[in-house]
Design a protein around this motif. Structure first.
Motif, short mmCIF file in Angstrom:
data_model
loop_
_atom_site.label_atom_id
_atom_site.label_comp_id
_atom_site.label_asym_id
_atom_site.label_seq_id
_atom_site.Cartn_x
_atom_site.Cartn_y
_atom_site.Cartn_z
N ASP A 41 114.09 16.07 27.02
CA ASP A 41 113.50 14.74 27.17
C ASP A 41 111.98 14.78 27.19
O ASP A 41 111.32 13.76 27.07
CB ASP A 41 114.02 14.07 28.44
N VAL A 63 113.60 13.00 17.68
CA VAL A 63 113.15 13.53 16.40
C VAL A 63 112.43 12.43 15.62
O VAL A 63 112.98 11.35 15.39
CB VAL A 63 114.34 14.05 15.55
N ALA A 73 100.18 15.33 11.07
CA ALA A 73 99.32 14.19 11.38
C ALA A 73 99.98 13.30 12.44
O ALA A 73 99.35 12.90 13.42
CB ALA A 73 99.03 13.38 10.12
N PHE A 74 101.26 13.01 12.24
CA PHE A 74 102.00 12.21 13.23
C PHE A 74 102.06 12.96 14.56
O PHE A 74 101.88 12.38 15.63
CB PHE A 74 103.44 11.93 12.74
N GLY A 77 99.09 12.58 16.82
CA GLY A 77 99.11 11.35 17.62
C GLY A 77 100.07 11.44 18.79
O GLY A 77 99.77 10.98 19.90
N VAL A 78 101.22 12.06 18.55
CA VAL A 78 102.22 12.24 19.61
C VAL A 78 101.62 13.05 20.76
O VAL A 78 101.70 12.67 21.93
CB VAL A 78 103.49 12.95 19.06
N ALA A 81 98.76 11.29 22.62
CA ALA A 81 99.26 10.20 23.46
C ALA A 81 99.93 10.74 24.72
O ALA A 81 99.83 10.15 25.79
CB ALA A 81 100.24 9.33 22.67
N PHE B 24 94.73 4.10 21.93
CA PHE B 24 94.59 5.17 20.94
C PHE B 24 94.10 4.61 19.62
O PHE B 24 94.58 3.58 19.15
CB PHE B 24 95.92 5.90 20.73
N ALA B 63 98.80 9.46 12.67
CA ALA B 63 98.51 9.72 14.08
C ALA B 63 98.75 8.48 14.95
O ALA B 63 99.31 8.59 16.04
CB ALA B 63 97.07 10.20 14.24
N ILE B 65 100.81 6.05 14.40
CA ILE B 65 102.27 5.83 14.50
C ILE B 65 102.85 6.81 15.52
O ILE B 65 103.66 6.44 16.36
CB ILE B 65 102.96 5.95 13.13
N GLY B 66 102.40 8.06 15.43
CA GLY B 66 102.86 9.08 16.39
C GLY B 66 102.58 8.64 17.83
O GLY B 66 103.44 8.73 18.71
N ALA B 67 101.38 8.10 18.06
CA ALA B 67 101.02 7.65 19.41
C ALA B 67 101.86 6.45 19.83
O ALA B 67 102.30 6.34 20.97
CB ALA B 67 99.53 7.32 19.47
N VAL B 69 104.86 5.72 18.84
CA VAL B 69 106.22 6.19 19.14
C VAL B 69 106.31 6.64 20.60
O VAL B 69 107.36 6.55 21.24
CB VAL B 69 106.59 7.35 18.17
N MET B 70 105.18 7.08 21.16
CA MET B 70 105.14 7.50 22.56
C MET B 70 104.88 6.31 23.49
O MET B 70 104.70 6.48 24.69
CB MET B 70 104.07 8.58 22.76
N VAL B 72 102.28 4.03 23.14
CA VAL B 72 100.85 3.73 23.30
C VAL B 72 100.39 2.79 22.19
O VAL B 72 100.57 3.07 21.00
CB VAL B 72 100.04 5.05 23.27
N PHE B 219 109.52 7.88 22.95
CA PHE B 219 109.90 9.29 23.07
C PHE B 219 109.20 9.88 24.30
O PHE B 219 108.15 9.40 24.71
CB PHE B 219 109.46 10.08 21.83
N GLY B 220 109.82 10.93 24.85
CA GLY B 220 109.23 11.57 26.02
C GLY B 220 109.60 10.83 27.30
O GLY B 220 109.01 11.06 28.35
N ASN B 221 110.59 9.92 27.21
CA ASN B 221 111.04 9.20 28.41
C ASN B 221 111.92 10.14 29.23
O ASN B 221 112.49 11.09 28.71
CB ASN B 221 111.83 7.95 28.00
N ASP B 222 112.04 9.83 30.52
CA ASP B 222 112.84 10.74 31.36
C ASP B 222 114.22 10.17 31.65
O ASP B 222 114.88 10.55 32.60
CB ASP B 222 112.08 11.08 32.65
N TYR B 225 117.13 8.92 26.78
CA TYR B 225 117.27 8.27 25.47
C TYR B 225 116.76 9.25 24.42
O TYR B 225 115.55 9.54 24.37
CB TYR B 225 116.43 6.99 25.39
N ILE B 229 113.95 8.84 14.67
CA ILE B 229 113.20 7.79 13.98
C ILE B 229 112.90 8.33 12.59
O ILE B 229 112.36 9.43 12.46
CB ILE B 229 111.88 7.48 14.72
#
Lengths: 277, 380
Positions: A41, A63, A73-74, A77-78, A81, B24, B63, B65-67, B69-70, B72, B219-222, B225, B229
């Motif tokens: 998680d 995923v 690149a994605f 950002g992950v 963040a 971000f 980047a 989109i990545g943020a 997804v988390m 932010v 993503f990264g939730n505890d 889930y 994606i």
């Protein structure tokens, strides 16, 4: 946990061809992740397009499967963040080094905390056997019907010179080494690169007289040498082999650690704390 | 304290983004949009946010989109050739239903064109710049004040409908300074994306709610889930699928949620349209000249009115049809070869005369030029 618990078997069948060894790398990754008790998680896997890009979607992780070449690149950002989250990127060689080459060198330069695994099968598999920037000179591909004339990338040297702080190579025959470097890469704080040599009997093998999957594995076995063995070889002999093992393992400040320092400006009445180093 | 400030349009955009809760920003330098990321590079760390200058525009959208997804809120500013490069990952955000805001400060093109030259050439690209039937929301403010509040609105719509939103600015508005008191917008509603009510075991990330919108847990939730994606056609569980019904469903859903909720997305302004016989339709900086032109035309006895789209996409079909009811002549001034006019022509019936005024040499369209067209069109 059993390795099978990390795999979504309910969404099988897999799309991969018979004899494909990408799964061996995923298997090794899962064993390393299990050994390290990786919190699923708090882990994000990022992947993109191609065989190596699609394989991780069968894993029971979060995923993010993105556009061709853009996984790093994605992932940048992950990670920015949520620096507390483990970010792992799986890429094919075309994905990482051709269309994604720019993102690859910049992620390495930034030393951002991402574990990047490049699966080097020396061909574009999913699109039908076109040549990759890793296809060996002389090998045939649908777009190199007379044989490849371009030199290949050395992924590890590329990553190391761009600034990656962990660089290693493994292959699908010497699994102890692959397991060890995978484990070290997952534990590493900065940008970690593992290149894994894999075999594609369908798109590479068939066109290059090694369509037998076992012979493809044999071919990889013959291609690689350990660092200890490589030391005894001449420069010319070395150039014909892929050296496996660890090449770089240094501890430098990781990007999100630098950012955390920068965010301290809030605590020190806007005093600038970033110094040139 | 009097918070009345003289702000540049790009500055208002950056400040509106902070007000909307952006944490971000990723960007790549390009004129005339660079001020937005320069300001955010300075301001974001003060609110525990981050900025990163990526290696190119493709990576910048990746980047953000990545943020997002988390969980932010994220933004990327660009212009011209940079907007071209961003299309690839804007399509990904639309397909995977990730809320992000892309600011396009338009400059003269194609290609390098003119970096500081004002033009309105990206209206169609905002909608049709990507392959496939790709949905988009695009907003087009015409003043510094409106940039501030429309930036906030862009994030509200992105979060509410789980979709990328494009904010179109004109170079002239982006670089222009006007008075604004940001305190006036203190009470603007800030919308954050919805989270699902069901537990992780029952969760299907791409099963939409009644309004057609999906609820993606960051993503990264505890809470366990875990899902995929993907930009590939996918089923409700997020897994790649090219089964007929999953293709049909995903294309229908990503477009349908915009269409179903268009009345809430639409925003426009009308001036003197009640009894108008001549309607000027203009947006961005051109609409400012059009306001003046309509005023002068009225004083000269012409029954002129203005229709100004603020939402460009989804297009304001019904409101414009309504405004066109008693109209005999339509005038469409644009700083391009004629883009907005295509949508207008689709809505117009045969006996209405459509007159285009297209100036694309970099000079702004002046009120006198529009008045001249009004006079000419009404006398013929």
């Amino acid at each position: 946990m059993s390795i099978r618990d990390y795999v979504k078997e309910d969404v099988f069948p897999l799309f991969t061809c018979p004899g494909c060894t990408h799964g061996t790398v995923i298997n090794t990754f899962l064993r390393a992740a299990d050994e390290l008790k990786l919190d699923r998680d708090k882990t994000v896997i990022v992947c993109a397009i191609g065989c190596a890009g699609r394989t991780p979607t069968y894993l029971d992780f979060n995923v993010l499967r993105v556009t061709h070449g853009r996984a790093l690149a994605f992932a940048t950002g992950v990670k920015l963040a949520r620096p507390d989250v483990k970010v792992i990127v799986f890429m094919g060689d075309g994905d990482a080094l051709a269309i994604g080459g720019n993102h690859f060198i910049h992620a390495a330069r930034r030393n951002i905390g991402i574990t990047a695994v490049v699966l080097r099968n020396e061909i574009y598999g999913m699109t039908g056997g076109q040549y990759a920037p890793t296809t060996p000179v002389g090998a045939k591909a649908t777009t190199a019907p007379y044989g490849m004339i371009e030199p290949s990338f050395d992924t590890c040297k590329l990553a190391a010179s761009a600034g990656a702080t962990y660089v290693a190579r493994g292959d699908i025959f010497n699994l102890n080494n692959l397991y060890n470097v995978m484990k070290s890469a997952l534990q590493h704080k900065g940008f970690a690169l593992v290149e894994a040599l894999t075999s594609c009997p369908i798109q590479f093998g068939r066109r290059n007289k090694v369509s037998d999957p076992a012979k493809m594995v044999q071919r990889i076995k013959n291609m690689v040498v350990t660092k200890a063995v490589a030391e005894k070889l001449s420069t010319e002999e070395q150039a014909e082999k892929f050296i496996i093992g660890e090449f770089v393992n240094t501890r430098e400040i990781e990007l999100t650690e630098r950012y955390a320092k920068l965010l301290d400006i809030n605590k020190k009445e806007n005093e600038v704390v970033i110094t040139m180093s | 304290m009097d918070n009345n400030k003289l702000l540049q349009g790009n500055q208002a955009c950056a400040m509106g983004a902070i007000k909307a809760g952006v944490k971000f920003c990723a960007g790549y330098p390009i004129t005339p949009s660079s001020e937005i990321m320069e300001i955010l590079a300075e301001e974001l760390p003060k609110v525990e946010g981050k900025f990163i200058q990526m290696e190119d525009e493709i990576a910048s959208v990746g980047a953000i989109i990545g943020a997002s997804v988390m969980g932010v809120k994220s933004l990327t500013p660009t212009s011209g050739p940079g907007f071209d490069l961003k299309q690839e990952n804007i399509a990904f955000a639309a397909m995977a239903e990730i809320p992000v805001v892309i600011v396009d400060v338009q400059r003269s093109g194609p290609s390098t064109g003119g970096a500081t030259i004002c033009a309105q050439g990206d209206l169609m690209q905002a909608k049709y710049g990507r392959s496939g039937d790709c949905p988009i929301i695009a907003l087009y403010p015409n003043s510094v004040k409106e940039i501030y509040k429309t930036t906030i609105r862009a994030f509200n719509l992105a979060e509410k409908y789980m979709t990328p939103v494009i904010l179109l600015l004109d170079e002239t508005i982006g670089h222009m300074r006007e008075n604004i008191n940001v305190d006036d917008y203190q009470d603007m509603e800030i919308i954050n994306r919805n989270f699902p009510e069901e537990s992780a075991t029952d969760y299907l990330p791409y099963r939409p709610d009644e309004s057609g919108v999906v609820r993606l847990v960051p993503f990264g939730n505890d809470k366990g889930y875990r899902y995929v994606i993907s930009g590939m056609h996918h089923t409700e569980n997020g897994m790649p699928s090219i089964a007929k019904n999953s293709i049909q469903n995903s294309i229908e859903r990503i477009n349908g949620k915009i269409d179903k909720n268009k009345e809430e997305i639409w925003e426009w302004e009308e001036i003197d349209t009640e009894d108008a016989e001549t309607l000027v339709i203009a947006c961005g900086c051109v609409s400012r000249s059009a306001v003046e032109a309509v005023k002068v035309a009225r004083s000269k006895g012409y029954k002129a009115g203005l229709f100004r789209p603020i939402t460009i996409w989804p297009f304001l079909d019904e409101p414009l049809k309504e405004a066109l009811k008693n109209i005999k002549t339509v005038i469409v001034p644009e700083m391009n070869q004629g883009q907005l006019v295509h949508k207008i022509n689709e809505l117009i019936n045969k006996d209405v005369k459509v007159v285009q005024l297209n100036i694309f040499d970099g000079s702004l369209i002046m009120p006198e030029q529009i008045i001249e067209v009004i006079e000419e069109a009404c006398h013929k």
